[in-house]
Scaffold this motif. Structure first.
Motif, PDB file in Angstrom:
ATOM      1  N   THR A  52       0.845  -1.196  -0.171  1.00  0.00           N
ATOM      2  CA  THR A  52      -0.036  -0.042   0.173  1.00  0.00           C
ATOM      3  C   THR A  52       0.830   1.258   0.046  1.00  0.00           C
ATOM      4  OG1 THR A  52      -0.228  -0.128   2.327  1.00  0.00           O
ATOM      5  CG2 THR A  52      -1.970  -1.158   1.244  1.00  0.00           C
ATOM      6  N   ASP A  53       0.243   2.337   0.070  1.00  0.00           N
ATOM      7  CA  ASP A  53       1.037   3.646  -0.113  1.00  0.00           C
ATOM      8  C   ASP A  53       1.810   3.707  -1.314  1.00  0.00           C
ATOM      9  OD1 ASP A  53       0.980   6.251   1.053  1.00  0.00           O
ATOM     10  OD2 ASP A  53       2.902   5.793   2.178  1.00  0.00           O
ATOM     11  N   VAL A  54       1.419   3.343  -2.419  1.00  0.00           N
ATOM     12  CA  VAL A  54       2.020   3.081  -3.488  1.00  0.00           C
ATOM     13  C   VAL A  54       2.337   4.449  -4.368  1.00  0.00           C
ATOM     14  CG1 VAL A  54       1.488   0.727  -4.059  1.00  0.00           C
ATOM     15  CG2 VAL A  54       0.224   2.782  -5.131  1.00  0.00           C
ATOM     16  N   ASP A  55       3.441   4.558  -5.112  1.00  0.00           N
ATOM     17  CA  ASP A  55       3.657   5.801  -5.962  1.00  0.00           C
ATOM     18  C   ASP A  55       2.381   5.971  -6.973  1.00  0.00           C
ATOM     19  OD1 ASP A  55       4.909   7.192  -8.439  1.00  0.00           O
ATOM     20  OD2 ASP A  55       5.738   8.209  -6.577  1.00  0.00           O
ATOM     21  N   LEU A  56       1.672   7.173  -6.765  1.00  0.00           N
ATOM     22  CA  LEU A  56       0.633   6.910  -7.850  1.00  0.00           C
ATOM     23  C   LEU A  56       0.999   7.423  -9.276  1.00  0.00           C
ATOM     24  CD1 LEU A  56      -1.892   9.244  -5.664  1.00  0.00           C
ATOM     25  CD2 LEU A  56      -1.822   6.910  -6.189  1.00  0.00           C
ATOM     26  N   ASP A  57       2.041   8.217  -9.517  1.00  0.00           N
ATOM     27  CA  ASP A  57       2.345   8.190 -10.802  1.00  0.00           C
ATOM     28  C   ASP A  57       3.064   6.796 -11.407  1.00  0.00           C
ATOM     29  OD1 ASP A  57       2.365  11.017 -11.284  1.00  0.00           O
ATOM     30  OD2 ASP A  57       4.241  11.157 -10.170  1.00  0.00           O
ATOM     31  N   ILE A  74      -6.868   7.942  -9.523  1.00  0.00           N
ATOM     32  CA  ILE A  74      -5.714   8.025  -9.424  1.00  0.00           C
ATOM     33  C   ILE A  74      -4.997   9.441  -9.796  1.00  0.00           C
ATOM     34  CG2 ILE A  74      -3.545   7.388 -10.077  1.00  0.00           C
ATOM     35  CD1 ILE A  74      -4.698   4.511  -9.805  1.00  0.00           C
ATOM     36  N   GLU A  75      -5.589   9.652 -11.257  1.00  0.00           N
ATOM     37  CA  GLU A  75      -5.264  11.086 -11.670  1.00  0.00           C
ATOM     38  C   GLU A  75      -5.691  12.126 -10.938  1.00  0.00           C
ATOM     39  OE1 GLU A  75      -6.034  11.621 -15.917  1.00  0.00           O
ATOM     40  OE2 GLU A  75      -4.813  10.012 -16.698  1.00  0.00           O
ATOM     41  N   ALA A  76      -6.842  12.199 -10.624  1.00  0.00           N
ATOM     42  CA  ALA A  76      -7.409  13.215  -9.611  1.00  0.00           C
ATOM     43  C   ALA A  76      -6.696  13.335  -8.335  1.00  0.00           C
ATOM     44  CB  ALA A  76      -8.651  12.827  -9.325  1.00  0.00           C
ATOM     45  N   GLY A  86      -1.872   5.948  -0.294  1.00  0.00           N
ATOM     46  CA  GLY A  86      -2.251   5.361   1.142  1.00  0.00           C
ATOM     47  C   GLY A  86      -2.845   3.978   1.360  1.00  0.00           C
ATOM     48  N   SER A  87      -4.074   3.756   1.702  1.00  0.00           N
ATOM     49  CA  SER A  87      -4.416   2.472   1.945  1.00  0.00           C
ATOM     50  C   SER A  87      -5.693   2.289   0.860  1.00  0.00           C
ATOM     51  CB  SER A  87      -5.303   2.275   3.521  1.00  0.00           C
ATOM     52  OG  SER A  87      -6.454   3.224   3.363  1.00  0.00           O
ATOM     53  N   SER A  88      -5.962   3.234   0.038  1.00  0.00           N
ATOM     54  CA  SER A  88      -6.950   3.245  -1.076  1.00  0.00           C
ATOM     55  C   SER A  88      -6.314   2.725  -2.332  1.00  0.00           C
ATOM     56  CB  SER A  88      -7.640   4.567  -1.407  1.00  0.00           C
ATOM     57  OG  SER A  88      -8.112   5.263  -0.221  1.00  0.00           O
ATOM     58  N   VAL A  89      -5.034   2.531  -2.700  1.00  0.00           N
ATOM     59  CA  VAL A  89      -4.542   1.927  -3.612  1.00  0.00           C
ATOM     60  C   VAL A  89      -3.538   0.727  -3.394  1.00  0.00           C
ATOM     61  CG1 VAL A  89      -3.171   2.430  -5.951  1.00  0.00           C
ATOM     62  CG2 VAL A  89      -4.475   4.176  -4.917  1.00  0.00           C
ATOM     63  N   TRP A  90      -3.928  -0.354  -3.739  1.00  0.00           N
ATOM     64  CA  TRP A  90      -3.245  -1.437  -3.259  1.00  0.00           C
ATOM     65  C   TRP A  90      -2.176  -1.770  -4.706  1.00  0.00           C
ATOM     66  CZ3 TRP A  90      -7.990  -5.315  -1.896  1.00  0.00           C
ATOM     67  CH2 TRP A  90      -8.439  -4.664  -0.799  1.00  0.00           C
ATOM     68  N   GLY A  91      -1.260  -2.416  -4.423  1.00  0.00           N
ATOM     69  CA  GLY A  91      -0.291  -2.636  -5.586  1.00  0.00           C
ATOM     70  C   GLY A  91       0.360  -4.019  -5.397  1.00  0.00           C
ATOM     71  N   VAL A  92       0.541  -4.658  -6.571  1.00  0.00           N
ATOM     72  CA  VAL A  92       1.370  -5.900  -6.337  1.00  0.00           C
ATOM     73  C   VAL A  92       2.686  -5.654  -7.291  1.00  0.00           C
ATOM     74  CG1 VAL A  92       1.478  -8.500  -7.318  1.00  0.00           C
ATOM     75  CG2 VAL A  92      -0.782  -7.390  -6.084  1.00  0.00           C
ATOM     76  N   GLN A  93       3.817  -6.009  -6.702  1.00  0.00           N
ATOM     77  CA  GLN A  93       5.254  -5.807  -7.643  1.00  0.00           C
ATOM     78  C   GLN A  93       5.763  -6.943  -8.399  1.00  0.00           C
ATOM     79  OE1 GLN A  93       7.371  -4.204  -4.491  1.00  0.00           O
ATOM     80  NE2 GLN A  93       6.915  -2.109  -5.060  1.00  0.00           N
ATOM     81  N   ARG A  94       6.216  -6.965  -9.446  1.00  0.00           N
ATOM     82  CA  ARG A  94       7.148  -8.048  -9.957  1.00  0.00           C
ATOM     83  C   ARG A  94       8.558  -7.602 -10.315  1.00  0.00           C
ATOM     84  NH1 ARG A  94       5.666 -12.445 -12.812  1.00  0.00           N
ATOM     85  NH2 ARG A  94       3.584 -11.860 -12.677  1.00  0.00           N
ATOM     86  N   ASP A  95       9.577  -8.050  -9.548  1.00  0.00           N
ATOM     87  CA  ASP A  95      10.919  -7.718  -9.841  1.00  0.00           C
ATOM     88  C   ASP A  95      11.273  -6.140  -9.300  1.00  0.00           C
ATOM     89  OD1 ASP A  95      11.517 -10.364 -10.943  1.00  0.00           O
ATOM     90  OD2 ASP A  95      10.879  -9.737 -12.899  1.00  0.00           O
ATOM     91  N   GLY A  96      10.525  -6.144  -8.184  1.00  0.00           N
ATOM     92  CA  GLY A  96      10.637  -4.570  -7.643  1.00  0.00           C
ATOM     93  C   GLY A  96       9.901  -3.615  -8.340  1.00  0.00           C
ATOM     94  N   ARG A  97       9.025  -3.661  -9.223  1.00  0.00           N
ATOM     95  CA  ARG A  97       8.362  -2.462  -9.981  1.00  0.00           C
ATOM     96  C   ARG A  97       6.823  -3.116  -9.957  1.00  0.00           C
ATOM     97  NH1 ARG A  97      10.852  -1.259 -15.572  1.00  0.00           N
ATOM     98  NH2 ARG A  97       9.415   0.548 -15.284  1.00  0.00           N
ATOM     99  N   LEU A  98       6.221  -1.815  -9.777  1.00  0.00           N
ATOM    100  CA  LEU A  98       4.601  -2.136  -9.500  1.00  0.00           C
ATOM    101  C   LEU A  98       4.030  -2.659 -10.889  1.00  0.00           C
ATOM    102  CD1 LEU A  98       2.404  -1.347  -7.354  1.00  0.00           C
ATOM    103  CD2 LEU A  98       1.879   0.686  -9.008  1.00  0.00           C
ATOM    104  N   ASP A  99       3.175  -3.653 -10.786  1.00  0.00           N
ATOM    105  CA  ASP A  99       2.725  -4.592 -11.983  1.00  0.00           C
ATOM    106  C   ASP A  99       1.405  -4.631 -12.086  1.00  0.00           C
ATOM    107  OD1 ASP A  99       3.722  -6.199 -14.306  1.00  0.00           O
ATOM    108  OD2 ASP A  99       2.796  -7.897 -13.201  1.00  0.00           O
ATOM    109  N   ALA A 100       0.377  -4.466 -11.130  1.00  0.00           N
ATOM    110  CA  ALA A 100      -0.970  -4.365 -10.881  1.00  0.00           C
ATOM    111  C   ALA A 100      -1.522  -3.502  -9.711  1.00  0.00           C
ATOM    112  CB  ALA A 100      -1.224  -5.899 -10.533  1.00  0.00           C
ATOM    113  N   VAL A 101      -2.640  -3.126  -9.921  1.00  0.00           N
ATOM    114  CA  VAL A 101      -3.131  -2.069  -9.000  1.00  0.00           C
ATOM    115  C   VAL A 101      -4.634  -2.386  -8.653  1.00  0.00           C
ATOM    116  CG1 VAL A 101      -1.421  -0.121  -9.374  1.00  0.00           C
ATOM    117  CG2 VAL A 101      -3.571  -0.363 -10.556  1.00  0.00           C
ATOM    118  N   CYS A 102      -4.944  -2.005  -7.498  1.00  0.00           N
ATOM    119  CA  CYS A 102      -6.387  -2.172  -7.386  1.00  0.00           C
ATOM    120  C   CYS A 102      -6.891  -1.119  -6.561  1.00  0.00           C
ATOM    121  CB  CYS A 102      -6.694  -3.469  -6.558  1.00  0.00           C
ATOM    122  SG  CYS A 102      -8.652  -3.873  -6.124  1.00  0.00           S
ATOM    123  N   TRP A 103      -7.938  -0.441  -7.008  1.00  0.00           N
ATOM    124  CA  TRP A 103      -8.442   0.800  -6.219  1.00  0.00           C
ATOM    125  C   TRP A 103      -9.346   0.239  -5.230  1.00  0.00           C
ATOM    126  CZ3 TRP A 103      -7.903   5.810  -5.529  1.00  0.00           C
ATOM    127  CH2 TRP A 103      -9.002   6.663  -4.746  1.00  0.00           C
TER     128      TRP A 103
END
Length: 290
Positions: free
Chosen positions: A15-20, A40-42, A52-69
């Motif tokens: 969580t608390d992923v970089d929004l860009d 996310i853009e807003a 924060g806790s509103s954007v979940w992320g999953v990483q692959r090889d240290g990079r964000l690869d999937a997200v979930c609002w």
């Protein structure tokens, strides 16, 4: 035994992923991800840099690869075939418990996530598994209705009943139940942002809405139309097709280069109207309603 690993996925949610970075994940499928990408853009435009806790992320090889609002709705943005990302989002949702009113987005991701959640979350109110996702990125194929325009704040008392009736027809209950102020604020905000379109005709007691639609989710790449409605007594007269043509023309000129929408597969009248305007199918959405 189920093939996925609940409460023990191989890849973990962060969580608390970089929004860009989250926005770049959404860019892979601008139409399929628009419901998450718009939020996310807003936030990015408002100066927020982490989800924060509103954007979940999953990483692959240290990079964000999937997200979930993860807000009032769960909106997974997952590359087709990435079962491990769905495992991870299911784990997070099960640990948190159900707080959303729906799961919505690309059908493969939504139905895959729901397959993992159903044993613990129980029977939903409705599953809409086949919602064609349509787009139009050029001039409409029918003449725009010249009477369709952006809504004004001074006509909210006329617009609100139409919005409520549309919502009841589409979802099955009144949006004014429980927290009427929130729905009224949503309608007002869309009008103020220039994202509400309407045509009114003279009625017996004053102006009445004969067509309405909103741009419910907008990014730099896509504007998604929602809430399209024509009163029952005025249907079958071409108001929807020519009204949508007007919405498309004005949106392409001033908002985004692509107009999208999704519709239930069994709504054959609406599908015919949208295809008449020039919309083409590019994917499929699904919605799980609670």
């Amino acid at each position: 035994m189920a093939r996925w690993r609940t409460l023990g996925a191989a890849r973990k949610v962060v969580t608390d992923v970089d929004l860009d970075e989250a926005a770049r994940v959404c860019d892979r499928d601008a139409v399929g991800s628009v419901l998450a990408a718009a939020r996310i853009e807003a936030w990015v435009d408002g100066g927020t840099r982490s989800g924060g806790s509103s954007v979940w992320g999953v990483q692959r090889d240290g990079r964000l690869d999937a997200v979930c609002w993860a807000g009032a709705n769960l909106v997974p943005v997952v590359t087709r075939g990435d079962e491990e990302a769905l495992d991870a989002f299911a784990d997070a949702a099960l640990r948190q418990g159900r707080r959303c009113s729906s799961i919505v987005g690309d059908a493969w991701a939504v139905l895959g996530l729901w397959e993992r959640l159903e044993p613990r979350w129980g029977t939903p109110r409705e599953i809409r598994a086949d919602q064609p996702s349509l787009v139009l990125d050029q001039a409409p194929a029918v003449e725009p209705d010249p009477l369709v325009r952006r809504s004004r704040l001074d006509e909210l008392d006329v617009l609100m009943p139409a919005c409520v009736q549309m919502f009841v027809e589409e979802v099955g209950y009144s949006p004014l139940t429980g927290s009427p102020g929130a729905y009224e604020a949503r309608v007002r905000a869309l009008v103020e942002a220039g994202r509400s379109f309407v045509r009114t005709d003279a009625g017996r007691t004053g102006p009445e809405v004969v067509f309405k639609a909103e741009l419910g989710a907008v990014t730099r790449a896509v504007a998604q139309v929602q809430g399209v409605w024509v009163p029952p007594g005025r249907r079958g007269r071409g108001l929807a097709a020519h009204g949508m043509a007007a919405v498309v023309a004005q949106t392409l000129a001033t908002v985004a280069p692509v107009v999208s929408l999704y519709v239930n597969h069994y709504n054959t009248r609406a599908l015919a109207a949208y295809r008449r305007v020039g919309f083409r199918q590019v994917g499929t959405y699904a919605t799980i309603l609670f």
